[in-house]
Design an enzyme around this catalytic site. Structure first.
Site, PDB file in Angstrom:
ATOM      1  N   ASP A  52      22.359 -12.200 -40.077  1.00 16.12           N
ATOM      2  CA  ASP A  52      23.741 -12.670 -39.210  1.00 16.12           C
ATOM      3  C   ASP A  52      24.433 -13.070 -40.391  1.00 16.12           C
ATOM      4  O   ASP A  52      25.592 -13.483 -39.937  1.00 16.12           O
ATOM      5  CB  ASP A  52      22.836 -13.867 -38.470  1.00 16.12           C
ATOM      6  N   SER A  53      24.237 -13.044 -41.576  1.00 16.49           N
ATOM      7  CA  SER A  53      25.209 -13.208 -42.551  1.00 16.49           C
ATOM      8  C   SER A  53      26.422 -12.176 -42.285  1.00 16.49           C
ATOM      9  O   SER A  53      27.583 -12.266 -42.819  1.00 16.49           O
ATOM     10  CB  SER A  53      24.758 -13.077 -44.000  1.00 16.49           C
ATOM     11  N   ASP A  91      18.020 -10.267 -37.557  1.00  9.81           N
ATOM     12  CA  ASP A  91      18.051 -11.507 -37.376  1.00  9.81           C
ATOM     13  C   ASP A  91      18.487 -11.842 -35.776  1.00  9.81           C
ATOM     14  O   ASP A  91      19.287 -10.861 -35.266  1.00  9.81           O
ATOM     15  CB  ASP A  91      19.185 -12.183 -38.098  1.00  9.81           C
ATOM     16  N   LYS A 121      13.665 -11.473 -37.186  1.00 12.89           N
ATOM     17  CA  LYS A 121      13.744 -12.991 -37.856  1.00 12.89           C
ATOM     18  C   LYS A 121      14.164 -14.047 -37.204  1.00 12.89           C
ATOM     19  O   LYS A 121      15.493 -13.683 -36.582  1.00 12.89           O
ATOM     20  CB  LYS A 121      14.162 -12.450 -39.383  1.00 12.89           C
ATOM     21  N   GLU A 123      15.166 -18.463 -37.588  1.00 10.24           N
ATOM     22  CA  GLU A 123      14.994 -19.831 -38.364  1.00 10.24           C
ATOM     23  C   GLU A 123      14.561 -20.903 -37.725  1.00 10.24           C
ATOM     24  O   GLU A 123      14.729 -21.055 -36.551  1.00 10.24           O
ATOM     25  CB  GLU A 123      16.436 -19.964 -38.633  1.00 10.24           C
ATOM     26  N   GLU A 190      14.675 -20.287 -48.430  1.00 12.03           N
ATOM     27  CA  GLU A 190      15.949 -20.224 -48.812  1.00 12.03           C
ATOM     28  C   GLU A 190      16.292 -21.680 -49.415  1.00 12.03           C
ATOM     29  O   GLU A 190      16.116 -22.695 -48.898  1.00 12.03           O
ATOM     30  CB  GLU A 190      16.945 -19.811 -47.722  1.00 12.03           C
TER      31      GLU A 190
HETATM   32  O1  KIV Z   1      21.506 -13.801 -42.817  1.00  8.61           O
HETATM   33  C1  KIV Z   1      21.187 -13.436 -43.826  1.00  8.61           C
HETATM   34  O2  KIV Z   1      21.681 -12.801 -44.746  1.00  8.61           O
HETATM   35  C2  KIV Z   1      19.836 -14.043 -44.198  1.00  8.61           C
HETATM   36  C3  KIV Z   1      19.545 -13.952 -45.907  1.00  8.61           C
HETATM   37  C4  KIV Z   1      20.167 -14.860 -46.577  1.00  8.61           C
HETATM   38  C5  KIV Z   1      18.023 -14.273 -46.093  1.00  8.61           C
HETATM   39  O3  KIV Z   1      19.354 -14.648 -43.465  1.00  8.61           O
END
Ligand code: KIV
Length: 272
Positions: A52-53, A91, A121, A123, A190
């Protein structure tokens, strides 16, 4: 036709489990589109994370919070089309799993069905336990994410190293075990102290993937824009920048502009 098709052994969650057992490090990188994912897959990366980056590096938002499930699915679809070998993790974005486990499962099912990603994924630890269990029980592999969890940036207020105090470190130790117990196949750690990441990694039978968590995690992940030097503003201590693409691209585009203005491009070999 027998013998003519090249068999490519795909990375699965079982592969990662075996890699942990044998001590082979796991290499993971983010990608959000077909072209980069094709390059990373062919280069031999084990896991591609549709992170989600994307909210930051693709859309230009300040945090990961604004990205929607539809947008994540779009990015994941593009990455999945590039997959020959690597495992694709997508994510679940902010707001699509926190409220209850039925919503979490519905989001995970949409990602799997509409994008073809291999796993999801999310969090958090104990607070998302019901969601993890429900998603896993539907046959969807889940990667956990502990330590600095960017979707909670408004709670943390800062991107500094997490779990430096004993109370937070103890919660992280417990959360890691709880996520493993709930069926997660791996956990991202992280921005936490290397010694804590080592201890957690040794306490688990599932792999840990570190980002700013030291060399004793079972694998490492970096955001592609950071490690390729596309995004040059972000220079945390944990980042190793392998290229300075921003500089190279700027030079190439400036040359292109010059060539057009000077009528050097296109030349007679570059026309019909
Ligand atoms: O969204 C992302 O890029 C991440 C990584 C930093 C692990 O969750």
């Amino acid at each position: 036709m027998a013998g003519t098709i090249k068999e490519i052994k795909k990375v699965t969650t079982n592969t990662l489990q075996k890699m942990k057992a044998s001590g082979d490090k796991i290499a993971m990188i983010t990608a959000y589109d077909f072209s980069f994912a094709t390059i990373f897959d062919a280069a031999g990366i084990d896991i591609i994370l549709v992170g989600d980056s994307a909210s930051n590096v693709m859309a230009g938002h300040v945090t990961t919070l604004p990205i929607t499930l539809d947008q994540m699915i779009y990015h994941a679809q593009s990455v999945v089309r590039a997959r020959e070998r690597s495992l694709i993790v997508c994510d679940i974005p902010f707001g699509y799993y926190q409220s209850n486990s039925d919503i979490a499962l519905a989001s995970a099912i949409r990602i799997m069905k509409e994008s073809g990603a291999n796993t999801v994924k999310l969090e958090g630890g104990e607070e998302v336990l019901d969601s993890v269990k429900k998603i896993v029980s539907a046959g969807i592999p889940v990667m956990g994410h502990l330590g600095l969890t960017p979707q909670s940036i408004n709670k943390f207020g800062t991107y500094v190293v997490r779990a430096t105090e004993e109370q937070e470190a103890n919660k992280l130790r417990k959360d890691a075990l709880v996520l493993q117990e709930a069926g997660c196949f791996a956990i991202v750690l992280e921005k936490i102290p290397a010694a804590l990441a080592k201890e957690v990694t040794e306490s688990l039978h599932i792999p840990t993937i570190g980002i700013g968590a030291g060399g004793d995690c079972d694998g490492q992940v970096l955001v592609m824009h950071d490690m390729l030097g596309i995004n040059t503003e972000f220079k945390p201590r944990f980042l190793r920048q392998y290229l300075n693409l921003s500089e190279q691209i700027t030079g190439a585009v400036q040359q292109y502009i010059t060539d057009i203005k000077s009528k050097d491009f296109p030349n007679e070999n570059e026309q019909y």
